[in-house]
Write a protein that holds these residues in place. Structure first.
Motif, PDB file in Angstrom:
ATOM      1  N   CYS A  31      -6.338  -1.604   5.102  1.00  0.00           N
ATOM      2  CA  CYS A  31      -5.789  -0.280   5.425  1.00  0.00           C
ATOM      3  C   CYS A  31      -6.842   0.813   5.249  1.00  0.00           C
ATOM      4  O   CYS A  31      -7.756   0.689   4.426  1.00  0.00           O
ATOM      5  CB  CYS A  31      -4.599   0.038   4.517  1.00  0.00           C
ATOM      6  SG  CYS A  31      -3.235  -1.132   4.665  1.00  0.00           S
ATOM      7  N   ARG A  35      -3.964   6.169   4.524  1.00  0.00           N
ATOM      8  CA  ARG A  35      -3.268   5.795   5.764  1.00  0.00           C
ATOM      9  C   ARG A  35      -3.622   6.707   6.936  1.00  0.00           C
ATOM     10  O   ARG A  35      -2.806   6.956   7.832  1.00  0.00           O
ATOM     11  CB  ARG A  35      -1.746   5.771   5.539  1.00  0.00           C
ATOM     12  CG  ARG A  35      -1.305   4.723   4.542  1.00  0.00           C
ATOM     13  CD  ARG A  35       0.216   4.673   4.443  1.00  0.00           C
ATOM     14  NE  ARG A  35       0.776   5.964   4.037  1.00  0.00           N
ATOM     15  CZ  ARG A  35       2.051   6.298   4.159  1.00  0.00           C
ATOM     16  NH1 ARG A  35       2.896   5.456   4.725  1.00  0.00           N
ATOM     17  NH2 ARG A  35       2.492   7.463   3.746  1.00  0.00           N
ATOM     18  N   ASN A 195       3.136   1.453   6.790  1.00  0.00           N
ATOM     19  CA  ASN A 195       1.891   2.193   6.996  1.00  0.00           C
ATOM     20  C   ASN A 195       2.038   3.325   8.013  1.00  0.00           C
ATOM     21  O   ASN A 195       1.076   4.045   8.282  1.00  0.00           O
ATOM     22  CB  ASN A 195       0.790   1.245   7.462  1.00  0.00           C
ATOM     23  CG  ASN A 195       0.299   0.357   6.355  1.00  0.00           C
ATOM     24  OD1 ASN A 195      -0.086   0.827   5.295  1.00  0.00           O
ATOM     25  ND2 ASN A 195       0.342  -0.946   6.576  1.00  0.00           N
TER      26      ASN A 195
END
Length: 199
Positions: A31, A35, A195
């Motif tokens: 990730c 985010r 996410n």
């Protein structure tokens, strides 16, 4: 239907003492920091890569160039994370990834899966060809290319990636196929993804 075998929190659940350089298939999620949606956007349930997303995709495809024992299976670059199946096979066979954002679901090669006969190692180690080193190499490659391309947007003090990553040891063929489907269908579920972040 969502694959319940896939964990969606990003905590590490690495097995203590497990050698992550051993042959097998691993589901990996990486990730971006906070985010941030650096890599593109979902339009009409399809992932549209921007210039940064294309760099991330190319760096992922290039993993076997730097790690010859690694083969790539299904993967996708999402707006703020990457899902991918990495296979450590020790056979040096050519990598069959496709030309699209994800590898085509109907062209997978047979994959040896499972963490059978697992026994803790006598000492913990981080081999140069472990999953951890593969992820580090990918992060470093993407970071360097993004900073070379747009230094004002990605200065040295700016962290592009979340510090850790998530991995899951794929233990059987059914689980492998379920995760392949989850990755392939990921853009369809973007609005419900943990996410998900409004740009």
């Amino acid at each position: 239907m969502e694959n319940k075998n896939v964990h969606h929190d990003r905590r590490s659940i690495r097995l203590k003492g497990y050698d992550y350089s051993r042959p097998g298939a691993y589901f990996i999620t990486i990730c971006t920091s906070n985010r941030e949606c650096w890599f593109g956007e979902i339009i009409d349930d399809k992932m549209i890569l921007n210039e940064y997303g294309k760099i991330a995709k190319q760096c992922w495809i290039d993993i076997p160039v730097h790690f010859p024992d690694v083969m790539l299976d299904e993967f996708i670059v999402m707006p703020n994370h990457i899902h991918g199946i990495v296979v450590i096979n020790r056979t040096n066979k050519p990598n069959p990834v496709g030309a699209n954002n994800h590898s085509p679901s109907n062209s997978h090669s047979p994959v040896n899966v499972g963490a059978k006969n697992f026994s803790p190692l006598q000492s913990l180690k981080s081999p140069s060809r472990s999953i951890g080193s593969i992820v580090r190499g990918f992060k470093i490659g993407v970071t360097k290319r993004l900073r070379d391309k747009t230094p004002e947007k990605f200065p040295p003090h700016h962290s592009i990636w979340q510090r850790n990553y998530y991995e899951h040891i794929i233990r059987n063929e059914d689980e492998l196929n379920g995760i392949r489907e989850y990755i392939y269908c990921n853009p369809l579920k973007w609005l419900n993804d943990k996410n998900y972040k409004i740009r």
